[in-house]
Write a protein that holds these residues in place. Structure first.
Motif, PDB file in Angstrom:
ATOM      1  N   CYS A 175      27.270  17.431  10.792  1.00 16.81           N
ATOM      2  CA  CYS A 175      26.862  16.194  11.015  1.00 16.81           C
ATOM      3  C   CYS A 175      28.271  15.253  11.272  1.00 16.81           C
ATOM      4  O   CYS A 175      28.124  14.020  11.249  1.00 16.81           O
ATOM      5  N   ARG A 176      29.439  15.936  11.156  1.00 18.04           N
ATOM      6  CA  ARG A 176      30.709  15.126  11.370  1.00 18.04           C
ATOM      7  C   ARG A 176      30.907  14.294  12.634  1.00 18.04           C
ATOM      8  O   ARG A 176      31.259  13.331  12.538  1.00 18.04           O
ATOM      9  N   TYR A 177      30.354  14.964  13.705  1.00 20.70           N
ATOM     10  CA  TYR A 177      30.484  14.185  15.167  1.00 20.70           C
ATOM     11  C   TYR A 177      29.282  13.819  15.604  1.00 20.70           C
ATOM     12  O   TYR A 177      28.202  14.278  15.787  1.00 20.70           O
ATOM     13  N   ILE A 178      29.079  12.479  15.965  1.00 17.84           N
ATOM     14  CA  ILE A 178      28.088  11.660  16.359  1.00 17.84           C
ATOM     15  C   ILE A 178      27.679  12.253  17.624  1.00 17.84           C
ATOM     16  O   ILE A 178      26.320  12.504  17.866  1.00 17.84           O
ATOM     17  N   GLU A 179      28.564  12.763  18.487  1.00 18.40           N
ATOM     18  CA  GLU A 179      27.952  13.355  19.958  1.00 18.40           C
ATOM     19  C   GLU A 179      27.246  14.651  19.708  1.00 18.40           C
ATOM     20  O   GLU A 179      26.630  14.996  20.654  1.00 18.40           O
ATOM     21  N   ASN A 180      27.569  15.299  18.658  1.00 22.60           N
ATOM     22  CA  ASN A 180      26.539  16.495  18.247  1.00 22.60           C
ATOM     23  C   ASN A 180      25.144  16.292  18.004  1.00 22.60           C
ATOM     24  O   ASN A 180      24.404  17.083  17.812  1.00 22.60           O
ATOM     25  N   GLY A 181      24.917  14.900  17.552  1.00 21.41           N
ATOM     26  CA  GLY A 181      23.619  14.672  17.357  1.00 21.41           C
ATOM     27  C   GLY A 181      22.499  14.444  18.256  1.00 21.41           C
ATOM     28  O   GLY A 181      22.938  14.414  19.426  1.00 21.41           O
ATOM     29  N   LYS A 182      21.390  14.257  17.818  1.00 17.33           N
ATOM     30  CA  LYS A 182      20.273  14.007  18.897  1.00 17.33           C
ATOM     31  C   LYS A 182      19.833  12.787  19.210  1.00 17.33           C
ATOM     32  O   LYS A 182      19.586  11.867  18.190  1.00 17.33           O
ATOM     33  N   LYS A 183      20.083  12.086  20.340  1.00 17.84           N
ATOM     34  CA  LYS A 183      19.689  10.632  20.756  1.00 17.84           C
ATOM     35  C   LYS A 183      18.366  10.306  20.427  1.00 17.84           C
ATOM     36  O   LYS A 183      17.541  11.153  21.099  1.00 17.84           O
ATOM     37  N   VAL A 184      18.113   9.371  19.725  1.00 18.21           N
ATOM     38  CA  VAL A 184      16.499   9.029  19.608  1.00 18.21           C
ATOM     39  C   VAL A 184      16.499   7.629  19.510  1.00 18.21           C
ATOM     40  O   VAL A 184      17.342   6.945  19.044  1.00 18.21           O
ATOM     41  N   SER A 185      15.333   7.046  19.774  1.00 19.01           N
ATOM     42  CA  SER A 185      15.149   5.482  20.007  1.00 19.01           C
ATOM     43  C   SER A 185      14.385   5.129  18.687  1.00 19.01           C
ATOM     44  O   SER A 185      13.917   5.971  17.833  1.00 19.01           O
ATOM     45  N   VAL A 186      14.452   3.914  18.075  1.00 17.07           N
ATOM     46  CA  VAL A 186      13.860   3.498  16.879  1.00 17.07           C
ATOM     47  C   VAL A 186      12.397   3.623  17.053  1.00 17.07           C
ATOM     48  O   VAL A 186      11.830   3.869  16.159  1.00 17.07           O
ATOM     49  N   ASP A 187      11.913   3.191  18.171  1.00 16.22           N
ATOM     50  CA  ASP A 187      10.409   3.392  18.527  1.00 16.22           C
ATOM     51  C   ASP A 187       9.835   4.545  18.302  1.00 16.22           C
ATOM     52  O   ASP A 187       8.980   4.671  17.560  1.00 16.22           O
ATOM     53  N   THR A 188      10.627   5.638  18.664  1.00 17.32           N
ATOM     54  CA  THR A 188      10.233   7.021  18.465  1.00 17.32           C
ATOM     55  C   THR A 188       9.986   7.527  16.884  1.00 17.32           C
ATOM     56  O   THR A 188       9.333   8.011  16.382  1.00 17.32           O
ATOM     57  N   LEU A 189      11.208   7.174  16.013  1.00 18.32           N
ATOM     58  CA  LEU A 189      11.175   7.129  14.713  1.00 18.32           C
ATOM     59  C   LEU A 189       9.941   6.484  13.976  1.00 18.32           C
ATOM     60  O   LEU A 189       9.489   7.197  13.214  1.00 18.32           O
ATOM     61  N   ILE A 190       9.897   5.228  14.351  1.00 17.03           N
ATOM     62  CA  ILE A 190       8.734   4.440  13.810  1.00 17.03           C
ATOM     63  C   ILE A 190       7.488   5.066  14.070  1.00 17.03           C
ATOM     64  O   ILE A 190       6.555   5.170  13.090  1.00 17.03           O
ATOM     65  N   GLN A 191       7.188   5.752  15.236  1.00 21.10           N
ATOM     66  CA  GLN A 191       5.823   6.312  15.443  1.00 21.10           C
ATOM     67  C   GLN A 191       5.865   7.663  14.475  1.00 21.10           C
ATOM     68  O   GLN A 191       4.640   7.739  13.986  1.00 21.10           O
ATOM     69  N   GLU A 192       6.947   8.129  14.378  1.00 23.39           N
ATOM     70  CA  GLU A 192       6.835   9.316  13.529  1.00 23.39           C
ATOM     71  C   GLU A 192       6.637   8.976  12.065  1.00 23.39           C
ATOM     72  O   GLU A 192       6.058   9.593  11.293  1.00 23.39           O
TER      73      GLU A 192
END
Length: 254
Positions: free
Chosen positions: A53-70
């Motif tokens: 989790c150290r580096y932000i660029e290694n994460g998966k880009k996701v929108s708040v809308d997508t997270l709220i739906q889940e």
């Protein structure tokens, strides 16, 4: 202190970087929780279970809308158990606009929100996130500044500043402390933390978390040197001794 953040777009298109999600978590706040693990962290904790989790660029880009739906798929479990949504990491305060919007949207839906943070962030940056959190899980990894620096490679003071602010605004808070034999278990370190926490009227409890090496294999996969190979988890007696110190200050311990 510099804190990397995502730009602040309009609320309808806020995106951020996550490492993963856990849909039915039971250890990161009350009840059954939808846990979002964000990417990016300024700390380099020797016992970190998520060094990926150290580096932000290694994460998966996701929108708040997508997270709220889940998240909305699990509201029945959260409601029945008194749970909610926890944002952990990495370090959530590394992406304050993103996390603030997640919490804002959750609160609009009546969902309990919890922030799991090291507190290593400029207080002014953290305030909008804290405002939207119903509960803060604050990791104080050591009270002795030298031990803290050895454990994390950063300064303790920003975390203490946030702890004092949480107390000043009466924000419900749980303190988390990882007990590592030979590293954080020195009596003066635990006693110093206990004395500090005893001054905070907003702290509902402290969680003493026994050190474990479940993330060690990730260090090897990433080519990082794991310095705690020879360190063993604390014994039941060592955990009980830490509990006794906190209990002696009138602190609720879990």
């Amino acid at each position: 202190m510099q804190v990397s953040t995502i730009h602040s777009p309009q609320p309808t298109d806020i995106q951020g970087y996550i490492h993963s999600i856990e849909t039915c978590g039971t250890v990161d706040g009350p009840g059954i929780r939808f846990v979002i693990f964000t990417a990016g962290c300024p700390l380099r904790c020797l016992y970190c279970s998520n060094p990926d989790c150290r580096y932000i660029e290694n994460g998966k880009k996701v929108s708040v809308d997508t997270l709220i739906q889940e998240i909305q798929k699990y509201t029945s479990y959260m409601n029945a158990s008194g749970g909610g949504v926890t944002v952990s990491g990495g370090e959530p305060l590394y992406q304050p606009h993103f996390v603030t919007e997640i919490f804002r949207r959750c609160k609009a839906l009546g969902i309990h929100t919890a922030l799991d943070t090291s507190g290593y962030c400029d207080l002014q940056v953290a305030k909008p996130v804290i405002e939207q959190a119903d509960l803060v899980l604050l990791d104080i990894k050591s009270y002795d500044p030298n031990i803290y620096a050895k454990v994390t490679s950063v300064s303790l003071e920003p975390t203490l500043a946030i702890a004092r602010y949480l107390n000043a605004i009466h924000k419900p808070t749980w303190i988390r402390f990882v007990l590592v034999p030979g590293l954080t278990d020195a009596p003066h370190n635990i006693e110093g933390l206990a004395d500090f926490v005893a001054t905070l009227k907003n702290v509902e409890k402290i969680e003493v978390l026994p050190f474990h090496k479940m993330g060690e294999y990730k260090w090897g996969q990433l080519g990082y040197e794991y310095q705690l190979k020879e360190t063993q988890p604390p014994t039941a007696e060592q955990v009980q001794a830490a509990h006794a110190i906190f209990h002696s200050r009138g602190i609720n311990v879990a």
